[in-house]
Enzyme design. Structure first.
Site, short mmCIF file in Angstrom:
data_model
loop_
_atom_site.label_atom_id
_atom_site.label_comp_id
_atom_site.label_asym_id
_atom_site.label_seq_id
_atom_site.Cartn_x
_atom_site.Cartn_y
_atom_site.Cartn_z
N TYR A 25 29.00 76.33 124.80
CA TYR A 25 28.17 76.94 123.74
C TYR A 25 28.00 78.45 123.98
CZ TYR A 25 26.71 72.01 123.41
OH TYR A 25 26.68 70.64 123.31
N GLY A 170 19.04 68.69 115.77
CA GLY A 170 19.22 69.00 117.19
C GLY A 170 19.66 67.78 117.98
N ASP A 172 22.09 65.60 117.33
CA ASP A 172 23.24 65.43 116.43
C ASP A 172 23.71 64.01 116.15
OD1 ASP A 172 22.87 68.06 117.11
OD2 ASP A 172 24.95 68.46 117.61
N ARG A 206 30.79 62.90 124.03
CA ARG A 206 30.60 63.69 122.80
C ARG A 206 30.68 62.78 121.57
NH1 ARG A 206 28.63 68.65 122.67
NH2 ARG A 206 29.79 69.03 120.74
N TYR A 365 26.07 61.69 124.72
CA TYR A 365 25.33 62.73 124.02
C TYR A 365 23.92 62.26 123.64
CZ TYR A 365 25.95 66.97 121.01
OH TYR A 365 25.89 68.19 120.40
N TRP A 366 23.57 62.16 122.37
CA TRP A 366 22.20 61.82 121.99
C TRP A 366 21.99 60.32 121.79
CZ3 TRP A 366 18.32 65.21 122.42
CH2 TRP A 366 18.65 66.57 122.48
N GLU A 409 23.28 69.53 130.86
CA GLU A 409 22.81 69.39 129.48
C GLU A 409 22.06 68.05 129.33
OE1 GLU A 409 26.15 69.38 126.86
OE2 GLU A 409 24.96 69.86 125.08
C1 2M8 Z 1 24.31 70.73 120.52
O1 2M8 Z 1 24.74 71.00 119.19
C2 2M8 Z 1 25.88 71.76 118.81
C3 2M8 Z 1 25.83 71.92 117.29
O2 2M8 Z 1 24.67 72.59 116.91
C4 2M8 Z 1 27.20 71.15 119.18
O3 2M8 Z 1 27.28 69.99 119.61
O4 2M8 Z 1 28.22 71.83 119.03
C5 2M8 Z 1 22.95 70.01 120.37
O5 2M8 Z 1 22.56 69.42 121.57
C6 2M8 Z 1 21.91 70.99 119.87
O6 2M8 Z 1 20.65 70.39 119.84
C7 2M8 Z 1 21.87 72.25 120.75
O7 2M8 Z 1 21.00 73.18 120.17
C8 2M8 Z 1 23.26 72.87 120.92
C9 2M8 Z 1 23.28 74.00 121.95
O8 2M8 Z 1 22.65 73.61 123.14
O9 2M8 Z 1 24.21 71.88 121.32
#
Ligand code: 2M8
Length: 441
Positions: A25, A170, A172, A206, A365-366, A409
């Site tokens: 990110y 958030g 996702d 993911r 992931y979530w 994360e």
């Molecule tokens: C994750 O989200 C992004 C898209 O927004 C991704 O997967 O590419 C999520 O965990 C999100 O809640 C978080 O803000 C972001 C950056 O940490 O990553």
């Protein structure tokens, strides 16, 4: 650990803003920024304030704070969908001047919570001058942001925020969105390459390709209507009332009210903010499911509840000041075998999805892993609810999880294995806040 956490934030510092993680990110994410400000406050209150102001420099004309501000210097091919995909200023009349470009989505409003922490730390250090200037600058921006959420994102006046994309929640790929997302039919769109899978050890950590196709299709549809909120409300195939987002807005409104007092804001504005918080609490109460002992999201497009046993269901606890008996019922669910009482947990930390939920997955992931930022949110909520002992246990166990100095994360709930991206900024930030709580700060 504090030194290591500070070092992560230093390494992810891009000069006035912090990338969410070093490789997965490389941009500035909105709700990450609120948490990062909480952590930075303990290192340098001026820098923490700047983190928020940098994000708000890209606030849209509507008051919306974009979910990503794209870093023009990020390595090419490092994140998809990136600035070229969104090209927001070119596409959207309400977007701010670019570059940097932003996405057209938003995320939960953690910002007033971060701003208030900056103020609290500055006061404890008797160093209020710069922090008061910061509060004066950020307050009107926060007010516009919250007003956007309470109006454009809640034209029904329900007290609950509507989201247009699972990314806005958030969380996702949480099972919260499975049914609403499955109802989205993907149409013709240009081919694309997923870049996220290059940054993790295994694709099972993911979202799936099917989920991703729907994510990108929803982005495509938002672009086609130039992010016109009315058109989205009328035609977009994914519209949902998000209880966790709404609960964060309630607690952020409480924080904004404290900020309003500190900056001597007009009475009318304070009354407006109090009314928002009250409306939000009412909305959450209307979504309480006695059967699950959790609050449930609502699929607005199809007008059906979205039952799922996930951490978002603790929304009333996050919002605070609950209806009589609600605190007891939320706490009962939190400590039941559905969540912290599950004997197979490696540590009693809240999994993002309950292991009793059929769609639970411990590595994905979530869909199951433990997310330190959400543990922090629940910890903070327990403190606010006067549940000091429970909060303290949660804080200690959460710090133990990070003591391998993996600021990951997310973590596998049954083994404690760090997953996703390493050196994640918001994980380091909440660790700093937890550590400071030990020192009584
Ligand atoms: C994750 O989200 C992004 C898209 O927004 C991704 O997967 O590419 C999520 O965990 C999100 O809640 C978080 O803000 C972001 C950056 O940490 O990553």
């Amino acid at each position: 650990m504090a030194r290591q956490a500070a070092e992560i934030l230093r390494r992810n510092d891009m000069g006035g803003w912090t990338r969410a993680a070093p490789s997965l990110y490389p941009h500035q994410w909105s709700w990450d920024t609120g948490f990062i400000a909480v952590g930075l406050a303990h290192l340098d209150t001026a820098r923490a304030g700047r983190e928020l102001l940098t994000l708000f420099a890209h606030q849209w004309r509507t008051g919306k704070v974009p979910h990503i501000v794209f870093n023009p210097k990020a390595p090419p091919e490092s994140y998809f969908p990136g600035a070229e995909h969104w090209s927001s200023a070119g596409e959207f009349p309400d977007a701010p001047p670019a570059p940097p470009y932003t996405s057209a989505l938003c995320q939960p409003p953690t910002h007033a919570i971060g701003a208030l922490r900056v103020w609290e730390v500055a006061r404890e250090r008797r160093d209020e001058g710069v922090a008061r200037d910061f509060l004066r600058e950020i307050y009107p921006k926060l007010l516009r942001w919250h007003r956007y959420l309470m109006t454009d994102r809640d034209p029904e006046g329900s007290g609950l925020v509507t989201i247009y994309h699972p990314w806005e929640s958030g969380t996702d790929n949480s099972p919260r969105w499975d049914a609403a997302l499955a109802a989205v039919e993907v149409g013709e769109m240009p081919p694309y390459e997923r870049l996220d899978l290059k940054h993790v050890d295994h694709p099972s950590e993911r979202p799936t390709d099917e989920e991703y196709a729907r994510y990108i299709w929803l982005v495509e549809l938002i672009k086609r209507v130039r992010c016109d909120e009315r058109e989205i409300y009328g035609s977009h195939p994914f519209l949902a009332k998000d209880v966790l987002f709404s609960a964060i807005l309630v607690t952020a409104n409480d924080a904004l009210l404290e900020i309003a007092e500190a900056v001597d804001a007009p009475d009318a504005e304070r009354a407006e903010i109090s009314a928002w918080a009250k409306r939000g609490r009412g909305g959450l109460e209307s979504r309480w499911s006695p059967e699950l002992g959790l609050c449930l999201d609502h699929d607005l497009r199809r007008d059906v509840p979205a039952p799922a046993r996930t951490i978002a269901g603790f929304a009333p606890l996050v919002a605070g000041s609950l209806a009589p008996g609600r605190l007891e019922s939320v706490i009962q669910t939190l400590y039941s075998a559905d969540f912290l009482g599950e004997p197979k947990l490696y540590r009693p930390l809240p999994p993002s999805t309950s292991p009793t939920e059929p769609r639970f997955h411990p590595r994905n992931y979530w869909r199951g892993p433990v997310w330190p930022v959400l543990s922090w949110l629940l910890w903070q909520s327990l403190v606010r609810a006067g549940e000091a002992e429970r909060a303290e246990v949660l804080r200690r166990v959460a710090l133990e999880e990070l003591s391998g100095v993996h600021f990951a994360e997310y973590f596998e709930p049954f083994t404690g294995e760090p997953l996703g991206s390493d050196n994640q900024s918001w994980t380091a930030a909440v660790a700093l806040d937890w550590i400071s709580a030990d020192a009584g700060l």
